[in-house]
Design an enzyme around this catalytic site. Structure first.
Site, PDB file in Angstrom:
ATOM      1  N   GLY A 225      -7.736 -19.627  -3.420  1.00 15.29           N
ATOM      2  CA  GLY A 225      -8.302 -20.911  -4.832  1.00 15.29           C
ATOM      3  C   GLY A 225      -9.780 -21.490  -5.107  1.00 15.29           C
ATOM      4  O   GLY A 225     -10.305 -21.628  -6.088  1.00 15.29           O
TER       5      GLY A 225
ATOM      6  N   GLU B 293     -15.131 -23.613  -0.088  1.00 12.43           N
ATOM      7  CA  GLU B 293     -13.348 -23.472  -0.888  1.00 12.43           C
ATOM      8  C   GLU B 293     -13.202 -24.220  -1.417  1.00 12.43           C
ATOM      9  O   GLU B 293     -14.475 -25.231  -2.477  1.00 12.43           O
ATOM     10  CB  GLU B 293     -13.336 -25.169   0.377  1.00 12.43           C
ATOM     11  CG  GLU B 293     -13.023 -24.766   1.765  1.00 12.43           C
ATOM     12  CD  GLU B 293     -11.306 -24.424   1.350  1.00 12.43           C
ATOM     13  OE1 GLU B 293     -10.809 -24.476   0.511  1.00 12.43           O
ATOM     14  OE2 GLU B 293     -10.814 -24.904   2.587  1.00 12.43           O
ATOM     15  N   ASP B 294     -12.564 -24.446  -2.488  1.00  9.94           N
ATOM     16  CA  ASP B 294     -12.239 -25.115  -3.616  1.00  9.94           C
ATOM     17  C   ASP B 294     -11.975 -26.681  -3.657  1.00  9.94           C
ATOM     18  O   ASP B 294     -12.687 -27.078  -4.341  1.00  9.94           O
ATOM     19  CB  ASP B 294     -10.902 -23.949  -4.580  1.00  9.94           C
ATOM     20  CG  ASP B 294      -9.429 -25.121  -3.538  1.00  9.94           C
ATOM     21  OD1 ASP B 294      -9.887 -24.522  -2.332  1.00  9.94           O
ATOM     22  OD2 ASP B 294      -8.811 -24.104  -4.367  1.00  9.94           O
TER      23      ASP B 294
ATOM     24  N   ASP C 150      -9.317 -31.684   0.524  1.00 14.91           N
ATOM     25  CA  ASP C 150      -8.334 -33.015   0.614  1.00 14.91           C
ATOM     26  C   ASP C 150      -8.748 -33.902   2.179  1.00 14.91           C
ATOM     27  O   ASP C 150      -9.318 -34.177   2.478  1.00 14.91           O
ATOM     28  CB  ASP C 150      -7.299 -33.419  -0.168  1.00 14.91           C
ATOM     29  CG  ASP C 150      -6.756 -31.734  -0.152  1.00 14.91           C
ATOM     30  OD1 ASP C 150      -6.480 -31.162   1.064  1.00 14.91           O
ATOM     31  OD2 ASP C 150      -5.707 -31.994  -0.808  1.00 14.91           O
TER      32      ASP C 150
ATOM     33  N   VAL D 161      -4.690 -31.401  -8.475  1.00 11.53           N
ATOM     34  CA  VAL D 161      -5.266 -31.349  -9.981  1.00 11.53           C
ATOM     35  C   VAL D 161      -5.269 -29.372  -9.824  1.00 11.53           C
ATOM     36  O   VAL D 161      -5.007 -28.940  -8.600  1.00 11.53           O
ATOM     37  CB  VAL D 161      -7.099 -31.423  -9.979  1.00 11.53           C
ATOM     38  CG1 VAL D 161      -7.058 -32.525 -10.042  1.00 11.53           C
ATOM     39  CG2 VAL D 161      -7.447 -30.686  -8.442  1.00 11.53           C
TER      40      VAL D 161
ATOM     41  N   ASP E 233      -3.766 -24.576  -7.638  1.00  8.26           N
ATOM     42  CA  ASP E 233      -2.607 -23.878  -8.285  1.00  8.26           C
ATOM     43  C   ASP E 233      -1.819 -25.139  -8.087  1.00  8.26           C
ATOM     44  O   ASP E 233      -1.813 -25.630  -7.891  1.00  8.26           O
ATOM     45  CB  ASP E 233      -2.456 -22.729  -7.708  1.00  8.26           C
ATOM     46  CG  ASP E 233      -1.911 -22.688  -6.388  1.00  8.26           C
ATOM     47  OD1 ASP E 233      -1.141 -22.274  -6.239  1.00  8.26           O
ATOM     48  OD2 ASP E 233      -2.810 -23.434  -5.802  1.00  8.26           O
TER      49      ASP E 233
ATOM     50  N   ARG F 229      -4.329 -21.283 -11.897  1.00  8.49           N
ATOM     51  CA  ARG F 229      -5.588 -20.955 -11.246  1.00  8.49           C
ATOM     52  C   ARG F 229      -6.248 -20.574 -12.517  1.00  8.49           C
ATOM     53  O   ARG F 229      -7.623 -20.078 -12.280  1.00  8.49           O
ATOM     54  CB  ARG F 229      -4.948 -19.553  -9.899  1.00  8.49           C
ATOM     55  CG  ARG F 229      -4.239 -19.735  -8.562  1.00  8.49           C
ATOM     56  CD  ARG F 229      -4.277 -19.072  -7.597  1.00  8.49           C
ATOM     57  NE  ARG F 229      -3.714 -19.384  -6.849  1.00  8.49           N
ATOM     58  CZ  ARG F 229      -3.792 -20.130  -5.409  1.00  8.49           C
ATOM     59  NH1 ARG F 229      -5.214 -20.299  -5.598  1.00  8.49           N
ATOM     60  NH2 ARG F 229      -3.291 -20.207  -4.508  1.00  8.49           N
TER      61      ARG F 229
END
Length: 181
Positions: A48, A102-103, A106, A156, A162, A168
């Site tokens: 990601g 990191e993308d 959470d 999201v 993705d 992506r």
């Protein structure tokens, strides 16, 4: 931007590529200022983070190195709670400053696993850069040093994120459309 359908889910526009680019530049400016004498190793978490990492590193002006690690903790739209190392760290990191890229953060399960792994390797310091942070979902102790944007605990896609491997490649970020009552 229009809504998009990926498999069985519909997503609506959420964050434009212009806002993304602005946030990435701000994160890079902070990193440039904070780590000016460090020659950090940017450790990019695949898959990601590839778009964020590419854009971020174009804006990072300090000497640095880049490497990749692949960890998996998602299946469909939810975290499994278990992190699997798919491609491991191959560089010598002892005594180095590491910037984990990191993308999205959470639950923090992936970050926690990575911080534990890096700490065992006796790194000098760990900084965490995440394009997105879901503060309502994040329950771990690791400090997220650089955050592009904070968002609610919504699902999201786009800009590297993705849904079952799809989405992506979209330059904007889309959020899962709320079901009509």
């Amino acid at each position: 931007m229009q809504r998009v359908t990926l498999k069985d889910k519909t997503f609506v526009p959420y964050i434009t590529s212009d806002k993304i680019a602005e946030s990435v530049k701000q994160v890079a400016q902070k990193i440039n200022a904070d780590l000016v004498n460090e020659n950090p190793l940017f450790l990019v978490v695949l898959n990601g983070s590839f778009m964020f990492a590419a854009d971020l590193l174009k804006e990072v002006s300090i000497p640095c190195e880049i490497s990749f690690i692949k960890l998996a903790s998602y299946h469909g739209t939810s975290s499994t709670g278990t992190v699997t190392e798919m491609i491991g760290l191959t560089e010598e990191v002892k005594g180095r400053t590491i910037v984990v890229v990191e993308d999205i953060v959470d639950t923090g399960v992936t970050i926690e696993k990575l911080v534990t792994l890096l700490t065992k390797k006796e790194v000098k310091q760990i900084k965490i850069a995440s394009f997105l942070l879901k503060p309502d979902a994040y329950k771990k102790d690791a400090k997220i040093d650089y955050v592009g944007m904070e968002i609610p605990n919504d699902f999201v896609v786009g800009y590297g994120l993705d849904y079952d491997g799809l989405g992506r490649n979209m330059k904007d970020i889309f959020v899962l459309e709320a079901k009509k009552q």
